[in-house]
Design a protein around this motif. Structure first.
Motif, PDB file in Angstrom:
ATOM      1  N   TRP A 120      -3.990   8.700   2.129  1.00  0.00           N
ATOM      2  CA  TRP A 120      -5.254   8.601   2.866  1.00  0.00           C
ATOM      3  C   TRP A 120      -6.022   7.350   2.468  1.00  0.00           C
ATOM      4  CZ3 TRP A 120      -9.850   8.339   0.252  1.00  0.00           C
ATOM      5  CH2 TRP A 120      -9.859   8.762  -1.077  1.00  0.00           C
ATOM      6  N   ALA A 121      -6.002   7.014   1.166  1.00  0.00           N
ATOM      7  CA  ALA A 121      -6.700   5.819   0.699  1.00  0.00           C
ATOM      8  C   ALA A 121      -5.990   4.552   1.179  1.00  0.00           C
ATOM      9  CB  ALA A 121      -6.798   5.831  -0.828  1.00  0.00           C
ATOM     10  N   ALA A 122      -4.658   4.583   1.167  1.00  0.00           N
ATOM     11  CA  ALA A 122      -3.897   3.439   1.654  1.00  0.00           C
ATOM     12  C   ALA A 122      -4.183   3.189   3.129  1.00  0.00           C
ATOM     13  CB  ALA A 122      -2.408   3.683   1.431  1.00  0.00           C
TER      14      ALA A 122
ATOM     15  N   LEU B  69       0.817  -1.209   0.000  1.00  0.00           N
ATOM     16  CA  LEU B  69       0.000   0.000   0.000  1.00  0.00           C
ATOM     17  C   LEU B  69       0.857   1.268   0.000  1.00  0.00           C
ATOM     18  CD1 LEU B  69      -2.746  -1.062   2.561  1.00  0.00           C
ATOM     19  CD2 LEU B  69      -3.044  -0.731   0.102  1.00  0.00           C
TER      20      LEU B  69
ATOM     21  N   PRO C 185      -1.955   3.424  -3.614  1.00  0.00           N
ATOM     22  CA  PRO C 185      -2.855   4.574  -3.747  1.00  0.00           C
ATOM     23  C   PRO C 185      -2.363   5.747  -2.909  1.00  0.00           C
ATOM     24  CG  PRO C 185      -3.785   2.943  -2.255  1.00  0.00           C
ATOM     25  CD  PRO C 185      -2.546   2.325  -2.839  1.00  0.00           C
ATOM     26  N   PRO C 186      -3.043   6.903  -2.969  1.00  0.00           N
ATOM     27  CA  PRO C 186      -2.681   8.030  -2.101  1.00  0.00           C
ATOM     28  C   PRO C 186      -2.676   7.605  -0.631  1.00  0.00           C
ATOM     29  CG  PRO C 186      -4.294   8.706  -3.741  1.00  0.00           C
ATOM     30  CD  PRO C 186      -4.182   7.223  -3.866  1.00  0.00           C
TER      31      PRO C 186
ATOM     32  N   LEU D 297      -6.932   4.003   4.803  1.00  0.00           N
ATOM     33  CA  LEU D 297      -8.290   3.473   4.942  1.00  0.00           C
ATOM     34  C   LEU D 297      -8.350   1.996   4.562  1.00  0.00           C
ATOM     35  CD1 LEU D 297     -10.513   6.402   3.594  1.00  0.00           C
ATOM     36  CD2 LEU D 297     -10.190   5.668   5.969  1.00  0.00           C
ATOM     37  N   LEU D 298      -7.692   1.634   3.458  1.00  0.00           N
ATOM     38  CA  LEU D 298      -7.684   0.235   3.046  1.00  0.00           C
ATOM     39  C   LEU D 298      -7.009  -0.638   4.094  1.00  0.00           C
ATOM     40  CD1 LEU D 298      -6.789   0.589  -0.749  1.00  0.00           C
ATOM     41  CD2 LEU D 298      -8.936  -0.272   0.210  1.00  0.00           C
TER      42      LEU D 298
END
Length: 264
Positions: free
Chosen positions: A55-57, A47, A52-53, A59-60
């Motif tokens: 913040w997205a990483a 991640l 991804p960015p 969250l994932l």
């Protein structure tokens, strides 16, 4: 005698069904991810590096981390969960109260997961900037194991474990009616749980999401430390084992067990 005292005396032996379902579902997800070959997609390395960015990483990762916490930490907290299930049965909206208790517990471990992930981002940037360290990734994995091994002998570990081993007195001292009281009880228990298990979960974080044999081994250790008859005796044995693995990493990296060999 508090309102929770009768519940401590009559607590059922069976675990609440929703919690059992959550534990089973989390293990099923981990097994499915491993068998399908997709587990590595949510590993923090994947991640962070070219993912991804941020913040997205994050969250994932936290979504995957919830399954990890359900699979590994909820089993070790079942004694208190059973007691709270019995104590909260006569409250208004008991389902909301029980959900608040679990939410408080999950909030503590979610916070730890977020801090660990963001700390690993900093670590990745540091490794990328230091070629000598980048060429020796086992040093970081070995350091995580050494930290966890040393923590097994700490007073903090022992004091937090003592709270988790005696859920009855803890419930009697902290039980309050209502959703807010339940959340505080759950988060308070989560802090003691974090206090005794954070280093072992950091090992799991370094190993990666859904690495089944590490999950099974560490879950067994944490459950038995809290609930087993000889749990106190197991703690230093595990510490020695972790220190031995750390020694292998430092002295003979070729023998270092995966996935730590490439952890940074």
């Amino acid at each position: 005698m508090t309102a929770a005292a009768p519940a401590v005396q009559r607590a059922r032996h069976g675990a609440p069904r929703p919690v059992v379902v959550a534990i089973a579902a989390a293990w099923a997800i981990a097994i499915a991810a491993e068998l399908s070959g997709n587990a590595g997609a949510l590993h923090h390395d994947a991640l962070i590096e070219g993912g991804p960015p941020l913040w997205a990483a994050l969250l994932l990762f936290l979504v995957a981390w919830q399954a990890m916490v359900a699979a590994m930490m909820l089993p070790s907290s079942l004694p208190l969960i059973r007691l709270f299930e019995a104590a909260s049965g006569k409250q208004e909206r008991p389902a909301l109260v029980r959900a608040s208790f679990l939410a408080g517990y999950a909030a503590v471990w979610t916070g730890f997961g977020a801090v660990a992930f963001l700390g690993d981002v900093v670590l990745h940037h540091t490794v990328d900037a230091v070629p000598w360290l980048e060429a020796r990734p086992w040093l970081i994995g070995g350091s995580v194991l050494a930290l966890a091994g040393l923590f097994q002998f700490s007073d903090v570990k022992d004091k937090c474990l003592s709270k988790c081993r005696m859920p009855g007195p803890y419930l009697l001292s902290h039980y309050r009616r209502g959703a807010e009281g339940a959340f505080k009880l759950g988060s308070g228990h989560g802090l003691f749980c974090l206090g005794c298990c954070w280093a072992l979960m950091l090992v799991m974080f370094a190993a990666g999401v859904a690495v089944l044999w590490w999950m099974a081994a560490l879950t067994s250790v944490m459950v038995y430390e809290k609930t087993g008859r000889h749990g106190r005796a197991l703690t230093p044995v595990v510490g020695i084992g972790l220190l031995v693995l750390a020694g292998i990493a430092f002295m003979h990296p070729a023998w270092f067990p995966t996935p730590f060999a490439h952890t940074h």
